[in-house]
Design an enzyme around this catalytic site. Structure first.
Site, PDB file in Angstrom:
ATOM      1  N   LYS A  45      15.094   2.716  21.086  1.00 33.28           N
ATOM      2  CA  LYS A  45      16.593   2.988  20.822  1.00 33.28           C
ATOM      3  C   LYS A  45      17.393   1.925  20.396  1.00 33.28           C
ATOM      4  O   LYS A  45      18.785   1.823  20.431  1.00 33.28           O
ATOM      5  CB  LYS A  45      17.296   3.862  21.762  1.00 33.28           C
ATOM      6  CG  LYS A  45      16.199   4.821  22.551  1.00 33.28           C
ATOM      7  CD  LYS A  45      15.695   5.634  21.484  1.00 33.28           C
ATOM      8  CE  LYS A  45      16.669   6.576  20.581  1.00 33.28           C
ATOM      9  NZ  LYS A  45      15.852   7.565  19.754  1.00 33.28           N
ATOM     10  N   SER A  46      17.117   0.795  19.539  1.00 34.03           N
ATOM     11  CA  SER A  46      17.691  -0.305  19.144  1.00 34.03           C
ATOM     12  C   SER A  46      17.755  -0.334  17.534  1.00 34.03           C
ATOM     13  O   SER A  46      18.350  -1.328  17.271  1.00 34.03           O
ATOM     14  CB  SER A  46      17.086  -1.631  19.753  1.00 34.03           C
ATOM     15  OG  SER A  46      16.997  -1.681  21.124  1.00 34.03           O
ATOM     16  N   GLY A  47      17.468   0.503  17.039  1.00 34.42           N
ATOM     17  CA  GLY A  47      17.340   0.590  15.529  1.00 34.42           C
ATOM     18  C   GLY A  47      16.284   0.518  14.754  1.00 34.42           C
ATOM     19  O   GLY A  47      16.288   0.137  13.616  1.00 34.42           O
ATOM     20  N   TRP A  50      16.213   2.859  11.540  1.00 31.38           N
ATOM     21  CA  TRP A  50      16.764   2.157  10.580  1.00 31.38           C
ATOM     22  C   TRP A  50      16.129   1.100   9.739  1.00 31.38           C
ATOM     23  O   TRP A  50      16.366   1.324   8.622  1.00 31.38           O
ATOM     24  CB  TRP A  50      18.454   1.514  11.198  1.00 31.38           C
ATOM     25  CG  TRP A  50      19.381   1.493  10.286  1.00 31.38           C
ATOM     26  CD1 TRP A  50      19.525   2.010   8.929  1.00 31.38           C
ATOM     27  CD2 TRP A  50      20.890   1.214  10.513  1.00 31.38           C
ATOM     28  NE1 TRP A  50      20.726   1.544   8.506  1.00 31.38           N
ATOM     29  CE2 TRP A  50      21.644   1.259   9.331  1.00 31.38           C
ATOM     30  CE3 TRP A  50      21.183   0.671  11.745  1.00 31.38           C
ATOM     31  CZ2 TRP A  50      22.807   0.909   9.545  1.00 31.38           C
ATOM     32  CZ3 TRP A  50      22.536   0.273  11.764  1.00 31.38           C
ATOM     33  CH2 TRP A  50      23.415   0.532  10.774  1.00 31.38           C
ATOM     34  N   TRP A  78       3.951   2.277  14.051  1.00 27.59           N
ATOM     35  CA  TRP A  78       3.912   1.477  15.407  1.00 27.59           C
ATOM     36  C   TRP A  78       2.623   1.047  15.754  1.00 27.59           C
ATOM     37  O   TRP A  78       1.742   2.170  15.679  1.00 27.59           O
ATOM     38  CB  TRP A  78       4.631   2.361  16.553  1.00 27.59           C
ATOM     39  CG  TRP A  78       6.039   2.493  16.600  1.00 27.59           C
ATOM     40  CD1 TRP A  78       6.975   1.813  17.150  1.00 27.59           C
ATOM     41  CD2 TRP A  78       6.702   3.391  15.866  1.00 27.59           C
ATOM     42  NE1 TRP A  78       8.352   1.999  17.036  1.00 27.59           N
ATOM     43  CE2 TRP A  78       8.069   3.219  16.385  1.00 27.59           C
ATOM     44  CE3 TRP A  78       6.440   4.758  15.286  1.00 27.59           C
ATOM     45  CZ2 TRP A  78       9.168   4.056  15.807  1.00 27.59           C
ATOM     46  CZ3 TRP A  78       7.482   5.357  14.883  1.00 27.59           C
ATOM     47  CH2 TRP A  78       8.908   5.144  15.084  1.00 27.59           C
ATOM     48  N   HIS A 101       7.271  -1.777  20.016  1.00 23.37           N
ATOM     49  CA  HIS A 101       8.040  -1.936  21.089  1.00 23.37           C
ATOM     50  C   HIS A 101       7.744  -2.925  22.004  1.00 23.37           C
ATOM     51  O   HIS A 101       8.239  -3.065  23.270  1.00 23.37           O
ATOM     52  CB  HIS A 101       8.335  -0.616  21.904  1.00 23.37           C
ATOM     53  CG  HIS A 101       9.007   0.319  20.835  1.00 23.37           C
ATOM     54  ND1 HIS A 101      10.414   0.149  20.040  1.00 23.37           N
ATOM     55  CD2 HIS A 101       8.984   1.702  20.915  1.00 23.37           C
ATOM     56  CE1 HIS A 101      10.599   1.113  19.807  1.00 23.37           C
ATOM     57  NE2 HIS A 101       9.847   2.166  19.970  1.00 23.37           N
ATOM     58  N   SER A 131      21.917   6.057  24.180  1.00 22.22           N
ATOM     59  CA  SER A 131      20.998   6.542  23.322  1.00 22.22           C
ATOM     60  C   SER A 131      19.653   6.925  24.119  1.00 22.22           C
ATOM     61  O   SER A 131      19.167   8.122  23.726  1.00 22.22           O
ATOM     62  CB  SER A 131      20.587   5.577  22.157  1.00 22.22           C
ATOM     63  OG  SER A 131      19.866   6.233  21.239  1.00 22.22           O
ATOM     64  N   MET A 225      20.811   8.452   5.562  1.00 27.07           N
ATOM     65  CA  MET A 225      19.470   8.431   6.256  1.00 27.07           C
ATOM     66  C   MET A 225      19.236   9.418   6.896  1.00 27.07           C
ATOM     67  O   MET A 225      17.899  10.069   6.746  1.00 27.07           O
ATOM     68  CB  MET A 225      19.404   7.233   7.010  1.00 27.07           C
ATOM     69  CG  MET A 225      17.858   6.736   7.362  1.00 27.07           C
ATOM     70  SD  MET A 225      17.720   5.387   8.360  1.00 27.07           S
ATOM     71  CE  MET A 225      18.672   5.728   9.845  1.00 27.07           C
ATOM     72  N   ARG A 250      21.137  10.677  16.225  1.00 29.16           N
ATOM     73  CA  ARG A 250      22.027  11.358  16.941  1.00 29.16           C
ATOM     74  C   ARG A 250      23.550  11.024  16.327  1.00 29.16           C
ATOM     75  O   ARG A 250      24.199  11.710  15.492  1.00 29.16           O
ATOM     76  CB  ARG A 250      22.098  11.078  18.333  1.00 29.16           C
ATOM     77  CG  ARG A 250      22.916  12.006  19.278  1.00 29.16           C
ATOM     78  CD  ARG A 250      22.571  11.694  20.528  1.00 29.16           C
ATOM     79  NE  ARG A 250      22.943  10.403  21.039  1.00 29.16           N
ATOM     80  CZ  ARG A 250      24.191  10.178  21.494  1.00 29.16           C
ATOM     81  NH1 ARG A 250      25.052  10.869  21.642  1.00 29.16           N
ATOM     82  NH2 ARG A 250      24.496   8.839  21.899  1.00 29.16           N
ATOM     83  N   LYS A 251      23.819   9.604  16.485  1.00 31.56           N
ATOM     84  CA  LYS A 251      25.270   9.284  16.178  1.00 31.56           C
ATOM     85  C   LYS A 251      25.017   8.049  15.145  1.00 31.56           C
ATOM     86  O   LYS A 251      25.946   7.833  14.171  1.00 31.56           O
ATOM     87  CB  LYS A 251      26.304   8.906  17.173  1.00 31.56           C
ATOM     88  CG  LYS A 251      26.539  10.349  17.692  1.00 31.56           C
ATOM     89  CD  LYS A 251      27.693   9.971  18.887  1.00 31.56           C
ATOM     90  CE  LYS A 251      28.107  11.172  19.636  1.00 31.56           C
ATOM     91  NZ  LYS A 251      29.364  10.819  20.588  1.00 31.56           N
ATOM     92  N   GLY A 252      24.301   6.933  15.591  1.00 31.10           N
ATOM     93  CA  GLY A 252      24.287   5.608  14.729  1.00 31.10           C
ATOM     94  C   GLY A 252      25.427   4.847  14.882  1.00 31.10           C
ATOM     95  O   GLY A 252      25.915   4.339  13.731  1.00 31.10           O
TER      96      GLY A 252
END
Length: 287
Positions: A45-47, A50, A78, A101, A131, A225, A250-252
């Site tokens: 959940k760190s990008g 993206w 991954w 990860h 997040s 995106m 979700r929000k980014g």
């Protein structure tokens, strides 16, 4: 369901059994890196998503075809996920793109010998927590987060998937061979996406025109995106993600933790952060 039922303790951290059965973890342990591989490393959940959008577009020099036709978990797989074993990544032409990860001390032997390029993304841990809280509520292979207070104690003590945020960050920012690692912040990508694409391109040895950089940046703005079905995980089975509870993308934004944590919770988080990171000399961009 409980942690014991859903998670495997692998090298001291929890990994979801559904996505990371022992045979796929063994595959990663024996994986052979190439020197020109490009590895996106993040705490969950760190990008990650993206970067799985941006980096292939840098590689393709702005050609949108890869990100519009190939799901992100196949275009930048991954390495610790079970599905990767059937993608024949050994046959892919260089430079290959991967994500992980894993903590630094969990990396396989070939990583330390070959030293591929690493893009390490950091994000304000309060936003990572927020997040993660919503993600644990919609991902059916994870333990239900419970209340904010309950999940915070697990998060701060590393009793969540992929363990401690603090250990993950400290491991990678203090790792050897920093010349092969680019640290980039989620927040700087929000503040200046074109500058971030330019920074990534330079590190990856790609000389892109300003027109191409602008094209990549426009496509990778979060709201754009989010509409890409190859990236928003809308193709994933409802048996894995219940996106009626929360969207995968979700929000980014930066600072959303303020909509989740009250003052007491924020202060508690800060006190733990200050204690665990007191010996770390590293300049962060979040406030």
């Amino acid at each position: 369901m409980t942690e014991a039922e859903l998670y495997l303790d692998y090298k001291g951290v929890y990994v979801p059994k559904l996505l990371h059965p022992p045979e796929c973890l063994k595959y990663y342990e024996e994986f052979n890196f190439r020197q020109d591989d490009i590895l996106i490393v993040t705490y969950p959940k760190s990008g990650t998503t993206w970067m799985q959008e941006i980096v292939p577009l840098i590689k393709s020099e702005g050609d949108l075809t890869p990100v519009q036709t190939i799901p992100n978990w196949e275009r930048v797989p991954w390495l610790e996920v079970d599905r990767t074993r059937i993608l024949n990544v050994e046959e892919r032409p260089s430079p290959r793109l991967f994500a992980t990860h894993f903590h630094y001390n969990m990396m396989p032997e070939s990583f330390f010998k070959v030293k591929p390029k690493v893009l390490y993304v950091l994000r304000n841990p309060k936003d990572v927590f927020t997040s993660s809280f919503y993600y644990h509520g919609m991902a059916l292979f994870l333990v239900n987060p419970g209340t904010v207070d309950e999940f915070m104690e697990k998060f701060l003590n590393g009793k969540v998937m992929f363990g401690s945020w603090f250990d993950h960050v400290k491991g990678w920012i203090h790792s050897k061979d920093q010349e092969h690692i680019l640290h980039i912040f989620y927040e700087e990508m929000i503040m200046d996406l074109k500058g971030s694409v330019r920074k990534l391109s330079y590190f990856l040895g790609k000389s892109l025109s300003e027109e191409v950089i602008e094209k990549i940046s426009d496509h990778c703005v979060f709201k754009n995106m989010k509409q890409n079905k190859m990236s928003n995980h809308s193709l994933v089975s409802a048996k894995i993600f219940d996106q009626t509870k929360s969207e995968f993308l979700r929000k980014g934004i930066s600072g959303d933790w303020r909509n989740t944590l009250n003052t007491a919770q924020s202060d508690h988080f800060d006190s733990v952060y200050e204690e665990k990171m007191k010996d770390v000399k590293f300049k962060y961009v979040w406030d």
